[in-house]
Design a protein around this motif. Sequence first.
Motif, PDB file in Angstrom:
ATOM      1  N   GLN A 133       0.841  -1.201   0.000  1.00  0.00           N
ATOM      2  CA  GLN A 133       0.000   0.000   0.000  1.00  0.00           C
ATOM      3  C   GLN A 133       0.875   1.250   0.000  1.00  0.00           C
ATOM      4  O   GLN A 133       0.602   2.215  -0.721  1.00  0.00           O
ATOM      5  CB  GLN A 133      -0.938   0.013   1.206  1.00  0.00           C
ATOM      6  CG  GLN A 133      -1.911   1.172   1.203  1.00  0.00           C
ATOM      7  CD  GLN A 133      -2.886   1.129   0.038  1.00  0.00           C
ATOM      8  OE1 GLN A 133      -3.646   0.182  -0.088  1.00  0.00           O
ATOM      9  NE2 GLN A 133      -2.854   2.139  -0.826  1.00  0.00           N
ATOM     10  N   ASN A 134       1.937   1.233   0.785  1.00  0.00           N
ATOM     11  CA  ASN A 134       2.878   2.353   0.833  1.00  0.00           C
ATOM     12  C   ASN A 134       3.501   2.592  -0.544  1.00  0.00           C
ATOM     13  O   ASN A 134       3.589   3.737  -1.013  1.00  0.00           O
ATOM     14  CB  ASN A 134       3.959   2.065   1.888  1.00  0.00           C
ATOM     15  CG  ASN A 134       4.959   3.182   2.031  1.00  0.00           C
ATOM     16  OD1 ASN A 134       5.609   3.581   1.076  1.00  0.00           O
ATOM     17  ND2 ASN A 134       5.114   3.669   3.250  1.00  0.00           N
ATOM     18  N   GLY A 162      -0.395   4.289 -12.087  1.00  0.00           N
ATOM     19  CA  GLY A 162      -1.538   4.399 -12.958  1.00  0.00           C
ATOM     20  C   GLY A 162      -2.587   3.319 -12.820  1.00  0.00           C
ATOM     21  O   GLY A 162      -3.471   3.213 -13.664  1.00  0.00           O
ATOM     22  N   ILE A 163      -2.533   2.521 -11.748  1.00  0.00           N
ATOM     23  CA  ILE A 163      -3.527   1.444 -11.644  1.00  0.00           C
ATOM     24  C   ILE A 163      -4.931   1.989 -11.450  1.00  0.00           C
ATOM     25  O   ILE A 163      -5.893   1.324 -11.814  1.00  0.00           O
ATOM     26  CB  ILE A 163      -3.198   0.421 -10.541  1.00  0.00           C
ATOM     27  CG1 ILE A 163      -3.141   1.077  -9.162  1.00  0.00           C
ATOM     28  CG2 ILE A 163      -1.955  -0.340 -10.851  1.00  0.00           C
ATOM     29  CD1 ILE A 163      -3.108   0.092  -8.029  1.00  0.00           C
ATOM     30  N   GLU A 164      -5.033   3.196 -10.890  1.00  0.00           N
ATOM     31  CA  GLU A 164      -6.364   3.776 -10.689  1.00  0.00           C
ATOM     32  C   GLU A 164      -7.064   4.022 -12.020  1.00  0.00           C
ATOM     33  O   GLU A 164      -8.278   3.937 -12.122  1.00  0.00           O
ATOM     34  CB  GLU A 164      -6.294   5.112  -9.918  1.00  0.00           C
ATOM     35  CG  GLU A 164      -5.521   5.072  -8.634  1.00  0.00           C
ATOM     36  CD  GLU A 164      -4.015   5.244  -8.836  1.00  0.00           C
ATOM     37  OE1 GLU A 164      -3.559   5.712  -9.893  1.00  0.00           O
ATOM     38  OE2 GLU A 164      -3.275   4.877  -7.906  1.00  0.00           O
ATOM     39  N   ASP A 165      -6.282   4.342 -13.043  1.00  0.00           N
ATOM     40  CA  ASP A 165      -6.825   4.676 -14.358  1.00  0.00           C
ATOM     41  C   ASP A 165      -6.534   3.603 -15.407  1.00  0.00           C
ATOM     42  O   ASP A 165      -6.644   3.854 -16.603  1.00  0.00           O
ATOM     43  CB  ASP A 165      -6.234   6.010 -14.848  1.00  0.00           C
ATOM     44  CG  ASP A 165      -6.484   7.137 -13.858  1.00  0.00           C
ATOM     45  OD1 ASP A 165      -7.597   7.188 -13.304  1.00  0.00           O
ATOM     46  OD2 ASP A 165      -5.561   7.943 -13.636  1.00  0.00           O
ATOM     47  N   ALA A 166      -6.160   2.423 -14.965  1.00  0.00           N
ATOM     48  CA  ALA A 166      -5.747   1.374 -15.901  1.00  0.00           C
ATOM     49  C   ALA A 166      -6.881   0.976 -16.838  1.00  0.00           C
ATOM     50  O   ALA A 166      -8.028   0.859 -16.429  1.00  0.00           O
ATOM     51  CB  ALA A 166      -5.270   0.148 -15.135  1.00  0.00           C
ATOM     52  N   GLY A 174       3.584   5.977  -5.402  1.00  0.00           N
ATOM     53  CA  GLY A 174       3.763   5.922  -6.856  1.00  0.00           C
ATOM     54  C   GLY A 174       5.023   5.194  -7.260  1.00  0.00           C
ATOM     55  O   GLY A 174       5.486   5.319  -8.393  1.00  0.00           O
ATOM     56  N   SER A 175       5.590   4.426  -6.329  1.00  0.00           N
ATOM     57  CA  SER A 175       6.834   3.704  -6.609  1.00  0.00           C
ATOM     58  C   SER A 175       6.593   2.486  -7.491  1.00  0.00           C
ATOM     59  O   SER A 175       7.431   2.122  -8.301  1.00  0.00           O
ATOM     60  CB  SER A 175       7.486   3.251  -5.299  1.00  0.00           C
ATOM     61  OG  SER A 175       7.744   4.351  -4.464  1.00  0.00           O
ATOM     62  N   PHE A 176       5.478   1.826  -7.291  1.00  0.00           N
ATOM     63  CA  PHE A 176       5.121   0.630  -8.050  1.00  0.00           C
ATOM     64  C   PHE A 176       3.670   0.768  -8.498  1.00  0.00           C
ATOM     65  O   PHE A 176       2.885   1.469  -7.883  1.00  0.00           O
ATOM     66  CB  PHE A 176       5.252  -0.628  -7.176  1.00  0.00           C
ATOM     67  CG  PHE A 176       6.664  -1.049  -6.921  1.00  0.00           C
ATOM     68  CD1 PHE A 176       7.454  -0.384  -6.015  1.00  0.00           C
ATOM     69  CD2 PHE A 176       7.205  -2.127  -7.597  1.00  0.00           C
ATOM     70  CE1 PHE A 176       8.754  -0.776  -5.769  1.00  0.00           C
ATOM     71  CE2 PHE A 176       8.507  -2.532  -7.347  1.00  0.00           C
ATOM     72  CZ  PHE A 176       9.283  -1.855  -6.442  1.00  0.00           C
TER      73      PHE A 176
END
Length: 191
Positions: free
Chosen positions: A109-110, A120-124, A115-117
């Motif tokens: 989660q951290n 863009g998954i929120e907008d994938a 944004g380290s890993f």
Amino acid sequence: MYNQTIAKLLAKEDITIQHGNYQTAWFDIQNRTLGLPMWKDMGKDVYDLLIGHEVGHALYTPFEGWHDSPDKLEGAPRSYINVIEDARIERFIQKDYPGLVGPFRRGYQNLVDRGSFFKGIEDADWNKTKLIDKINTKAKLGNMVNVPFNDEEIIFYKRSMTTKTFDEVVQLCKDILEYTRENQPELLKQP
């Protein structure tokens, strides 16, 4: 710097631990060396996640197999093997060391929050995402993300979450690549 003894205890051997300017953590299976990055503000949960993950390779990833020739692994790209093997070893290490479940969840989660890993998954656009990448995201983030799988894809995901041996990992990778070639050929050229 965090205590390195925990990595040696988890690995059940006197592995060598190196900290350096690495992009990510790594484990050299042959030389029994754990490399840990020195990220700014890493935090204990991320550090424990990285140690737990890499010690999982130390305990469960066989030297034979991992270092097989490309001929023997034909049809199972190393990038695919890494994803499915990561899912396998993360399940095993958290089962053997239940105290790592929380640090894995909070650590991932951290990394997402920073944004380290998984950028863009929120907008994938999951329809334009390779199956192997969908499996990787869901295997690591679990309930933190909703990854839609079709009826065929969910079978591959469930297999990735139940592999027991490295040979099963390799076979599953071959099957995923074949599925991708047949159903998502345009995505194979993407990184």
